[in-house]
Design an enzyme around this catalytic site. Structure first.
Site, PDB file in Angstrom:
ATOM      1  N   ARG A  65       0.819  -1.213   0.000  1.00  0.00           N
ATOM      2  CA  ARG A  65       0.000   0.000   0.000  1.00  0.00           C
ATOM      3  C   ARG A  65       0.857   1.269   0.000  1.00  0.00           C
ATOM      4  O   ARG A  65       0.419   2.325  -0.436  1.00  0.00           O
ATOM      5  CB  ARG A  65      -0.971  -0.012   1.196  1.00  0.00           C
ATOM      6  CG  ARG A  65      -2.140  -0.971   1.011  1.00  0.00           C
ATOM      7  CD  ARG A  65      -3.277  -0.666   1.961  1.00  0.00           C
ATOM      8  NE  ARG A  65      -2.910  -0.893   3.343  1.00  0.00           N
ATOM      9  CZ  ARG A  65      -2.898  -2.070   3.933  1.00  0.00           C
ATOM     10  NH1 ARG A  65      -3.219  -3.148   3.256  1.00  0.00           N
ATOM     11  NH2 ARG A  65      -2.563  -2.198   5.196  1.00  0.00           N
ATOM     12  N   TYR A  69       0.061   4.432  -2.298  1.00  0.00           N
ATOM     13  CA  TYR A  69      -0.121   5.813  -1.834  1.00  0.00           C
ATOM     14  C   TYR A  69       0.828   6.769  -2.544  1.00  0.00           C
ATOM     15  O   TYR A  69       0.440   7.887  -2.878  1.00  0.00           O
ATOM     16  CB  TYR A  69       0.062   5.885  -0.317  1.00  0.00           C
ATOM     17  CG  TYR A  69      -0.924   5.027   0.433  1.00  0.00           C
ATOM     18  CD1 TYR A  69      -2.259   4.958   0.026  1.00  0.00           C
ATOM     19  CD2 TYR A  69      -0.541   4.260   1.519  1.00  0.00           C
ATOM     20  CE1 TYR A  69      -3.172   4.151   0.682  1.00  0.00           C
ATOM     21  CE2 TYR A  69      -1.450   3.452   2.183  1.00  0.00           C
ATOM     22  CZ  TYR A  69      -2.766   3.404   1.761  1.00  0.00           C
ATOM     23  OH  TYR A  69      -3.662   2.602   2.407  1.00  0.00           O
ATOM     24  N   TYR A  91     -13.029  10.584   1.497  1.00  0.00           N
ATOM     25  CA  TYR A  91     -14.191  10.368   2.369  1.00  0.00           C
ATOM     26  C   TYR A  91     -13.770  10.663   3.812  1.00  0.00           C
ATOM     27  O   TYR A  91     -12.586  10.560   4.156  1.00  0.00           O
ATOM     28  CB  TYR A  91     -14.730   8.941   2.224  1.00  0.00           C
ATOM     29  CG  TYR A  91     -13.830   7.854   2.775  1.00  0.00           C
ATOM     30  CD1 TYR A  91     -12.820   7.323   2.002  1.00  0.00           C
ATOM     31  CD2 TYR A  91     -14.006   7.364   4.073  1.00  0.00           C
ATOM     32  CE1 TYR A  91     -11.993   6.337   2.503  1.00  0.00           C
ATOM     33  CE2 TYR A  91     -13.178   6.376   4.578  1.00  0.00           C
ATOM     34  CZ  TYR A  91     -12.170   5.873   3.795  1.00  0.00           C
ATOM     35  OH  TYR A  91     -11.353   4.903   4.292  1.00  0.00           O
TER      36      TYR A  91
END
Lengths: 273, 83
Positions: A65, A69, A91
């Site tokens: 990840r 990113y 979000y």
């Protein structure tokens, strides 16, 4: 032509939480990048602007990840460097448990590009409202679940302990979308050093769509191993002990109070000429 | 009102639409097809996504502060103290 970057939050619940300033930045942007938690909220954002680009394509199971990113940051900054007014919409709150926004702003500033963040309503904000918890009452400590496991952290059993991303607890690879019972057993063993096995804990999920139902499931700590957990499930552990008075500090404060009282009651001196 | 997103957005922001009866009433005024309206009433997100031809998002995890990042921060603090 100089570009700029604004990271905004859309809040947790579609339509309910987005702030006027976030809406305005989105409307006035040249390009909007989105990182939403559901396909429907992603569609909602798509309808707010003619050029909305989802960053979801960067995710892949098995891919670290951290790489994901960095790719997201690069995608955002490429447009900013091209002189565009860029909004990155996330979000929840754009800066809470979100490294992409922080990394993008940090890099933009290193390149002398204007960049800032606008606050949004986070999952933590929703949690306090939905579970009727006041973090000011006995205190509240938040950790990302895996980080809580990897490092030596102090648990205060007189305060609330909130562990985020419990469904990924123990993932050292940063490449999984969920971890299994064996990982969760390690977490439960760690928590059992402080809490009793039957201590009631809460599995929480905020409302993302107006038709969603808040998850407020109370289970015994030991049952966490077999519980149904998702990436967005949060574990809330209420206090198991009463707060203990810090007698040493209280004694020091009492001494100060006494000194102040003595000073107040001292007879006033009159200057006699 | 025909767009399902507009309906959901209104449900999210309108205080008078926070109960089932009001939502059912609202849906009678929209041009949504019956299957979509029923999915909203049943709070059936999977069916709603299918009706909207939306692929469910499966990943939105955010990882904790990394060890290397923390080490960098610690170094900065140490250097500031030594300066």
């Amino acid at each position: 032509m100089s570009g700029n970057l604004v990271c905004v939050g859309t809040g947790m619940t579609l339509g309910a939480h987005i702030s006027p300033i976030a809406t305005s930045y989105i409307a006035q942007a040249d390009v909007v990048f989105s990182l939403m938690s559901t396909g429907i909220t992603e569609r909602w954002l798509d309808e707010m602007h003619t050029d909305v680009r989802s960053l979801q394509y960067c995710y892949q199971e098995g891919k670290n990840r951290n790489i994901t990113y960095n790719e997201m940051v690069e995608a955002i900054l490429t447009e900013v460097r091209a002189g565009k007014k860029v909004v990155a919409a996330f979000y929840g709150h754009p800066g809470v448990f979100a490294c992409v926004s922080h990394r993008a702003i940090k890099q933009a500033k290193l390149e002398s590009i204007p960049a800032h963040m606008e606050a949004g309503i986070s999952a933590e904000d929703c949690l306090y409202a939905d579970l009727n918890i006041d973090p000011g009452k006995t205190g509240c400590i938040n950790y990302e679940a895996s980080q809580f496991m990897f490092y030596q952290r102090n648990i205060d059993p007189a305060a609330h302990l909130i562990l985020w991303q419990i469904g990924l607890a123990g993932d050292k690879s940063l490449a999984k979308f969920s971890t299994g019972k064996a990982y969760r057993q390690v977490l439960v063993d760690l928590l059992l050093e402080t809490y009793p096995a039957d201590h009631q804990v809460i599995l929480y999920q905020a409302k993302v769509l107006p038709i969603d139902t808040v998850r407020d499931e109370h289970i015994a700590l030991i049952d966490l191993i077999d519980a149904e957990l998702f990436m967005h499930t949060t574990l809330v552990i209420p206090p198991s002990e009463e707060m203990q008075p810090n007698e040493k500090v209280l004694a020091k404060l009492a001494a100060i109070d006494k000194q102040e009282l003595n000073a107040k009651n001292r007879p006033e001196l009159t200057l006699v000429l | 009102m025909s767009n399902v997103i507009q309906v959901l957005e209104q449900m999210g922001r309108d205080a008078s639409l926070q109960n089932n009866q009001a939502i059912e009433q609202l849906l009678t005024t929209t041009e949504l097809d019956s299957k979509t309206s029923q999915a909203i009433i049943n709070k059936d997100i999977n069916t709603l996504e299918k009706q909207m031809c939306i692929t469910p998002i499966i990943a939105h995890a955010l990882h904790p502060a990394e060890e290397e990042e923390n080490k960098d921060e610690n170094k900065k603090v140490k250097n500031a103290v030594n300066a």
